[in-house]
Design a protein around this motif. Structure first.
Motif, PDB file in Angstrom:
ATOM      1  N   THR A 109      31.815 105.389  -9.372  1.00  0.00           N
ATOM      2  CA  THR A 109      31.063 105.957  -8.245  1.00  0.00           C
ATOM      3  C   THR A 109      31.256 107.473  -8.181  1.00  0.00           C
ATOM      4  O   THR A 109      32.299 107.995  -8.561  1.00  0.00           O
ATOM      5  CB  THR A 109      31.530 105.373  -6.883  1.00  0.00           C
ATOM      6  OG1 THR A 109      32.877 105.765  -6.648  1.00  0.00           O
ATOM      7  CG2 THR A 109      31.431 103.854  -6.863  1.00  0.00           C
ATOM      8  N   ALA A 271      34.821  95.602  -0.227  1.00  0.00           N
ATOM      9  CA  ALA A 271      34.097  96.297   0.837  1.00  0.00           C
ATOM     10  C   ALA A 271      34.163  97.812   0.645  1.00  0.00           C
ATOM     11  O   ALA A 271      33.197  98.529   0.911  1.00  0.00           O
ATOM     12  CB  ALA A 271      34.662  95.904   2.205  1.00  0.00           C
ATOM     13  N   SER A 273      34.403  99.351  -2.256  1.00  0.00           N
ATOM     14  CA  SER A 273      33.486  99.651  -3.369  1.00  0.00           C
ATOM     15  C   SER A 273      32.061  99.770  -2.855  1.00  0.00           C
ATOM     16  O   SER A 273      31.316 100.682  -3.239  1.00  0.00           O
ATOM     17  CB  SER A 273      33.513  98.536  -4.417  1.00  0.00           C
ATOM     18  OG  SER A 273      34.791  98.381  -4.945  1.00  0.00           O
ATOM     19  N   GLU A 274      31.690  98.820  -1.990  1.00  0.00           N
ATOM     20  CA  GLU A 274      30.345  98.813  -1.444  1.00  0.00           C
ATOM     21  C   GLU A 274      30.071 100.091  -0.641  1.00  0.00           C
ATOM     22  O   GLU A 274      29.004 100.692  -0.753  1.00  0.00           O
ATOM     23  CB  GLU A 274      30.200  97.592  -0.542  1.00  0.00           C
ATOM     24  CG  GLU A 274      28.795  97.077  -0.405  1.00  0.00           C
ATOM     25  CD  GLU A 274      28.796  95.717   0.278  1.00  0.00           C
ATOM     26  OE1 GLU A 274      28.199  95.608   1.356  1.00  0.00           O
ATOM     27  OE2 GLU A 274      29.443  94.782  -0.248  1.00  0.00           O
ATOM     28  N   SER A 277      29.437 102.939  -2.996  1.00  0.00           N
ATOM     29  CA  SER A 277      28.104 102.854  -3.602  1.00  0.00           C
ATOM     30  C   SER A 277      27.027 103.235  -2.599  1.00  0.00           C
ATOM     31  O   SER A 277      26.072 103.937  -2.942  1.00  0.00           O
ATOM     32  CB  SER A 277      27.819 101.433  -4.099  1.00  0.00           C
ATOM     33  OG  SER A 277      28.872 100.977  -4.889  1.00  0.00           O
ATOM     34  N   ASP A 278      27.162 102.784  -1.342  1.00  0.00           N
ATOM     35  CA  ASP A 278      26.203 103.158  -0.305  1.00  0.00           C
ATOM     36  C   ASP A 278      26.143 104.669  -0.152  1.00  0.00           C
ATOM     37  O   ASP A 278      25.078 105.255  -0.018  1.00  0.00           O
ATOM     38  CB  ASP A 278      26.602 102.553   1.053  1.00  0.00           C
ATOM     39  CG  ASP A 278      26.368 101.043   1.086  1.00  0.00           C
ATOM     40  OD1 ASP A 278      25.757 100.528   0.131  1.00  0.00           O
ATOM     41  OD2 ASP A 278      26.810 100.396   2.054  1.00  0.00           O
TER      42      ASP A 278
END
Ligand code: C2E
Ligand code: MG
Ligand code: MG
Ligand code: MG
Length: 285
Positions: A109, A271, A273-274, A277-278
């Motif tokens: 990321t 969570a 990681s998400e 990415s967001d």
């Protein structure tokens, strides 16, 4: 009458003492097993720039997924780990896992690429003769650049031999890692060590942040700490930021970074990681 009552009370007291002692022994045995059998988890809490809101760091916080008791918070088992020496293998696992995860995020990321991972180092861990080699080994195996690791130490280190402590902190610094004092303001009463220790960051304890807007004295202490930190060229992170008001006051006072439920609770690795990415998606689109 009174005698009988006293006896009964004593018996009750003794029983709760043994209950607690046996619960402790059970937890100790379970913890030994947990470390070797993959029951420990790391949650990650973002530390953000109070100016830009960007994620600058993530603090790794250990939890124990107990098969019968569920997710156990560190306050329940870190003290036991420290007393029994289990903090040594536990701390090694935390370091390995946090560095591996940080390396992974830095490669996958954009928001994670410049991020620093914070790891709590207990005093007993710090006292190990081979701690510097251990950390060098973990960094080497994980491939995480040393400048992406920040070790959080506490003021209780000041109770150790000052010369040995200073020497070891310099050895750690020489690896290229960052050093932070955690829970600043709650421990040792002398601040003279700040000038002699090779530190990078002060983390102002949540107990001060909590009193913003309620107790002018607490705000005065925070301001004094920030001014001192700036004089010593230290970065300031404020812990336990829960309200927009606290954040605004801290930003105006010169706190560089904030950590707290206002920004995010500690998250599972998935969570977190998400969230990274967001953030990448927002900044590129
Ligand atoms: P800490 O290093 O000062 O970590 C910050 C604690 O404050 C975390 O609790 C975090 O969940 C909590 N916190 C963060 N923001 C807020 C907020 O806005 N409000 C409130 N009420 N709390 C907030 P946690 O995860 O329960 O950890 C507690 C302590 O356990 C840590 O305090 C640290 O001293 C210790 N600890 C955690 N993980 C490790 C570890 O891997 N090794 C060692 N040696 N100690 C650890
Ligand atoms: Mg910490
Ligand atoms: Mg802290
Ligand atoms: Mg704390």
């Amino acid at each position: 009458q009174a005698k009988t009552g006293g006896k009964a009370a004593t018996a009750l007291f003794d029983r709760s003492m043994t209950d607690r002692a046996s619960e402790r022994m059970e937890l100790e045995g379970d913890l030994r097993w947990a470390i070797d059998h993959g029951q420990l988890r790391l949650h990650y809490q973002p530390i953000v720039s109070l100016e830009s809101g960007r994620i600058r760091e993530a603090e790794a916080l250990v939890r124990w997924e107990h098969p019968k008791r569920g997710l156990i918070p560190p306050a329940k088992f870190i003290p036991i780990a420290e007393e029994t020496g289990l903090i040594i293998p536990l701390g090694k696992w935390v370091l390995e896992e946090a560095c591996r995860q940080a390396r992974d995020w830095s490669e996958t990321t954009k928001e994670g690429a410049a991020m620093i991972i914070g790891v709590n180092l207990s005093t007993r861990q710090f006292q190990q003769n081979d701690i510097v080699d251990d950390i060098a080994g973990v960094l080497g195996r994980s491939g995480l650049p040393p400048a992406h690791l920040k070790l959080e130490i506490t003021e209780s280190l000041m109770a150790l031999s000052p010369d040995d402590t200073v020497a070891k902190l310099h050895d750690l610094k020489a690896l290229g890692v960052h050093l932070a004092v955690d829970d600043f303001g709650t421990g040792y009463s002398s601040m003279s060590y700040l000038a002699n220790f090779p530190l990078d960051t002060l983390k102002i304890d949540r107990s001060f942040v909590q009193r913003i807007g309620e107790q002018p004295e607490a705000e005065a202490i925070i301001q004094a700490v920030i001014t001192l930190a700036k004089t010593l060229n230290l970065c300031v992170t404020s812990e336990g930021v829960e309200t927009a008001e606290q954040k605004e006051v801290l930003r105006k006072m010169g706190s560089d970074r904030g950590q707290g439920y206002l920004f995010s609770r500690p998250l599972t690795a998935a969570a977190f990681s998400e969230m990274l990415s967001d953030r990448d998606a927002v900044s590129s689109g």
